[in-house]
Design an enzyme around this catalytic site. Structure first.
Site, mmCIF file in Angstrom:
data_model
loop_
_atom_site.group_PDB
_atom_site.id
_atom_site.type_symbol
_atom_site.label_atom_id
_atom_site.label_comp_id
_atom_site.label_asym_id
_atom_site.label_seq_id
_atom_site.Cartn_x
_atom_site.Cartn_y
_atom_site.Cartn_z
ATOM 1 N N HIS A 34 30.710 -17.214 26.774
ATOM 2 C CA HIS A 34 30.951 -16.674 28.121
ATOM 3 C C HIS A 34 30.533 -17.694 29.191
ATOM 4 O O HIS A 34 31.226 -17.891 30.191
ATOM 5 C CB HIS A 34 30.137 -15.398 28.347
ATOM 6 C CG HIS A 34 30.488 -14.256 27.450
ATOM 7 N ND1 HIS A 34 29.622 -13.751 26.513
ATOM 8 C CD2 HIS A 34 31.612 -13.500 27.357
ATOM 9 C CE1 HIS A 34 30.183 -12.735 25.877
ATOM 10 N NE2 HIS A 34 31.394 -12.562 26.365
ATOM 11 N N ARG A 187 29.126 -9.724 19.031
ATOM 12 C CA ARG A 187 28.900 -8.952 17.803
ATOM 13 C C ARG A 187 28.028 -9.696 16.795
ATOM 14 O O ARG A 187 27.540 -9.075 15.844
ATOM 15 C CB ARG A 187 30.234 -8.577 17.155
ATOM 16 C CG ARG A 187 30.978 -7.490 17.911
ATOM 17 C CD ARG A 187 32.159 -6.949 17.108
ATOM 18 N NE ARG A 187 32.744 -5.778 17.723
ATOM 19 C CZ ARG A 187 33.759 -5.800 18.593
ATOM 20 N NH1 ARG A 187 34.295 -6.950 18.957
ATOM 21 N NH2 ARG A 187 34.224 -4.674 19.110
#
Ligand code: AMP
Length: 279
Positions: A34, A187
């Site tokens: 990100h 995740r």
């Protein structure tokens, strides 16, 4: 760093903004993948807005919506340090005030959304297209930044933007990996220590297939060998396929620029990755 939770103050901020705005949508639990998108956004536009919203619409009833890792305070600290100008953290009441029963759903382009994750996650890309559409309407950015980690999502949103004549420019950001090759993913935080040890095999397998498919033509056999080695190591494979990077059509021969795509479970956690055959 302003943090908006409602549309009125977001719009007011948007209207008073000087210069261009790049938008990075995320579901939070931020990591280096990100952050690389945030840096790309900052290099391309004067202003950067990151949204953090775990979109229930893109999770199936049996999927990990409630288990999905959330870490808002840590995310905000990271974004502040990375020089992000603004954060948007809507909640379900703001995004879906009438719930999902009577919502106008944006359908993804069929040929791009049918294979790969679309074949295994019913309704997922309709949920993605709907939320991205809503966020674009609210934020009105000049640039939309999406990672190549979710390559199918990137292609679907690119086509949605073209088909709907939206003016936003979609800018892909390269897939970021840990030193061991594992693609950064929110995740990964759900993996047990043993699963985490095993997880880099997914990227290694795809990298090996990408190299071998440059010279070996038996793609079906290569895919089967990759699947076998993952399953022997304890993965449960959803798909492992070579596809064209634009059309996402299956390929029976390796060409530079095509991509190997995989989705596989380690325990309860579903990981996805893709590797391009070098140009
Ligand atoms: P997510 O929070 O998982 O919905 O991801 C938000 C955005 O970050 C999407 O555009 C993803 O493709 C992108 N992204 C997630 N992981 C990575 C990664 N390892 N490298 C590059 N982009 C990523």
């Amino acid at each position: 760093m302003p943090i908006f939770k409602d549309i009125a103050s977001l719009r007011q901020w948007r209207q008073s903004l000087q210069g261009t705005l790049a938008f990075v949508p995320t579901m939070g639990n931020l990591h280096e993948g990100h952050m690389a998108l945030v840096r790309l956004a900052a290099a391309r536009a004067e202003n950067v807005l990151v949204s953090i919203y775990v979109n229930p619409l893109q999770f199936g009833p049996q999927e990990d919506f409630t288990r999905y890792p959330r870490s808002l305070d840590k995310d905000l600290q990271q974004l502040h340090a990375a020089g992000c100008s603004t954060v948007f953290t809507p909640d379900d009441a703001l995004m879906y005030p009438r719930g999902r029963k009577d919502l106008s759903i944006i359908m993804p382009p069929h040929s791009l959304a049918k294979p790969l994750c679309g074949a295994h996650r019913a309704g997922h890309f309709a949920g993605v297209c709907t939320v991205v559409n809503k966020l674009l309407q609210m934020i009105q950015p000049e640039i939309l930044i999406l990672g190549e980690k979710d390559y199918q999502q990137l292609r679907i949103v690119q086509q949605m933007v073209a088909d709907m004549n939206m003016t936003v420019q979609v800018l892909p950001g390269p897939l970021q990996r840990e030193a061991n090759g594992l693609a950064y993913s929110s995740r990964n935080a759900l993996l047990s220590p043993d699963e985490r040890q095993m997880a880099p095999l997914l990227a290694a397998t795809l990298g090996d297939l990408a190299q071998r498919s440059r010279s070996e033509s038996a793609i079906t056999e290569l895919a089967q060998a990759g699947r076998d080695s993952l399953e022997q190591a304890g993965f449960v494979v959803d798909y492992l396929e070579l596809r064209d990077s634009q059309s996402l059509q299956l390929l029976d021969h390796g060409v530079p620029g095509a991509r190997w795509f995989a989705a596989a479970y380690l325990g309860q956690t579903r990981l996805i990755d893709n590797v391009m055959i070098p140009l």
